[in-house]
Write a protein that holds these residues in place. Structure first.
Motif, PDB file in Angstrom:
ATOM      1  N   GLU A 128       0.845  -1.207   0.000  1.00 52.93           N
ATOM      2  CA  GLU A 128       0.000   0.000   0.000  1.00 52.93           C
ATOM      3  C   GLU A 128       0.873   1.247   0.000  1.00 52.93           C
ATOM      4  N   PRO A 129       0.543   2.250  -0.828  1.00 54.42           N
ATOM      5  CA  PRO A 129       1.388   3.453  -0.927  1.00 54.42           C
ATOM      6  C   PRO A 129       1.463   4.211   0.398  1.00 54.42           C
ATOM      7  N   ARG A 130       2.653   4.709   0.687  1.00 49.61           N
ATOM      8  CA  ARG A 130       2.870   5.583   1.842  1.00 49.61           C
ATOM      9  C   ARG A 130       3.544   6.851   1.327  1.00 49.61           C
ATOM     10  N   GLY A 166       6.744  -0.338  -0.992  1.00 49.62           N
ATOM     11  CA  GLY A 166       7.599  -1.444  -0.620  1.00 49.62           C
ATOM     12  C   GLY A 166       9.029  -1.011  -0.391  1.00 49.62           C
ATOM     13  N   ALA A 167       9.444   0.074  -1.062  1.00 50.17           N
ATOM     14  CA  ALA A 167      10.768   0.679  -0.871  1.00 50.17           C
ATOM     15  C   ALA A 167      10.605   2.188  -0.965  1.00 50.17           C
ATOM     16  N   GLU A 168      11.293   2.917  -0.076  1.00 48.99           N
ATOM     17  CA  GLU A 168      11.158   4.373  -0.023  1.00 48.99           C
ATOM     18  C   GLU A 168      12.069   5.027  -1.071  1.00 48.99           C
ATOM     19  N   HIS A 169      11.465   5.702  -2.044  1.00 49.54           N
ATOM     20  CA  HIS A 169      12.237   6.396  -3.068  1.00 49.54           C
ATOM     21  C   HIS A 169      11.788   7.854  -3.157  1.00 49.54           C
ATOM     22  N   ALA A 278      -6.157   1.908  -2.901  1.00 51.74           N
ATOM     23  CA  ALA A 278      -4.816   1.836  -2.310  1.00 51.74           C
ATOM     24  C   ALA A 278      -4.020   0.659  -2.863  1.00 51.74           C
ATOM     25  N   VAL A 279      -4.484   0.081  -3.979  1.00 50.65           N
ATOM     26  CA  VAL A 279      -3.810  -1.080  -4.558  1.00 50.65           C
ATOM     27  C   VAL A 279      -3.053  -0.655  -5.811  1.00 50.65           C
ATOM     28  N   VAL A 280      -1.736  -0.841  -5.785  1.00 52.90           N
ATOM     29  CA  VAL A 280      -0.876  -0.535  -6.934  1.00 52.90           C
ATOM     30  C   VAL A 280      -0.420  -1.850  -7.547  1.00 52.90           C
TER      31      VAL A 280
END
Length: 296
Positions: A128-130, A166-169, A278-280
């Motif tokens: 889910e996007p943050r 899933g990974a902060e970019h 919220a689904v990518v």
């Protein structure tokens, strides 16, 4: 010990394009240290190992490492290439199907289908996007500087922001494709800037693309944090970008989104995405271009 491996060009429809992935199947006998050493040997942005799941409900578990030994926990080209290989090697149902992959301690749905040419197409759900730290004000000039750009090369209608699926970019808007292509990051300076804002990599993008080009954004990815100078196709960055574009009204929820990346490296890649609530999800195809055996 003989260890078979395969080479997969991910997000590609022809050999020697897209993002290359080294894949090692049936890797349960390998220690983490050996996996890291193999990743250093291949020296690709990521090497993925298929191992037995440790969580109930998972069909396959994936472990991916960068040449620097960093374990990648997002679902991008590292996972896409593994599932494309599973489909091509006959380990999935002939006409595709729905599966679950384990990455770290997370379970993520995967769907495999066939396109009109009979190629496997893999669609994966990301986390889910943050939406995290935004970069604005005086820091905007510092960001442009570490990217080798002028502040006027950055888009002035919205701030750069750290986003994760899933990974902060750190997603950095640029004025146009020329500004994206002009960037020449200061590796040490960018690494320090990313650490300061809590990001792993930097996705420099623009939505000022040619009408009728078939793409929604044009991007380049830099990740000095894990030793990647530039990556030709980055699903863990394209997913956050799709979520950001939908949030900001620059792309439509539920509609296909296409990001072009890798052109500056001579490995053009097109990454398909979709955002529903919220689904990518991220979709792509690829080609197995090589195989061999490591004699360890």
């Amino acid at each position: 010990m003989n260890v078979p491996f395969f080479w997969v060009d991910v997000f590609a429809t022809a050999p020697l394009a897209g993002n290359p992935l080294a894949l090692v199947p049936d890797a349960d006998a390998l220690t983490t240290e050996t996996m890291q050493a193999i990743a250093r040997e291949f020296n690709q942005s990521e090497t993925t190992f298929l191992v037995r799941p440790t969580l109930p409900g998972a069909d396959h578990r994936l472990r991916s490492f960068t040449p620097g030994g960093f374990e990648v926990l997002g679902a991008g080209h590292n996972a896409m290439g593994a599932w494309l290989w599973l489909a091509a090697s006959g380990r999935l149902d002939e006409d595709g199907g729905q599966y679950v992959q384990q990455i770290g301690e997370e379970l993520l749905p995967v769907t495999a289908t066939l396109d009109r040419a009979g190629r496997a197409v893999v669609t994966m759900q990301q986390s889910e996007p943050r939406f995290l730290t935004a970069v604005a004000g005086e820091r905007r000039g510092a960001l442009a500087a570490v990217l080798g750009l002028d502040a006027t090369d950055l888009g002035d209608d919205r701030a750069a922001q750290v986003v994760s699926t899933g990974a902060e970019h750190l997603l950095v808007p640029a004025r146009n494709p020329d500004a994206v292509d002009t960037a020449q990051p200061d590796t040490a300076g960018l690494r320090e800037f990313l650490a300061d804002v809590g990001a792993e990599g930097c996705y420099l993008y623009t939505t000022a693309v040619e009408p009728g080009s078939g793409i929604d954004a044009y991007a380049r990815f830099f990740n000095p944090t894990v030793g990647i100078v530039e990556d030709p196709a980055t699903g863990t960055a394209a997913g956050p970008l799709a979520a950001l574009l939908v949030r900001d009204g620059l792309a439509r929820e539920g509609a296909p989104i296409t990001v072009e990346q890798g052109t500056a490296l001579g490995r053009p890649s097109r990454i398909g995405l979709q955002v529903d609530d919220a689904v990518v999800t991220i979709s792509g195809t690829g080609i197995i271009v090589g195989e061999g055996v490591l004699h360890l």
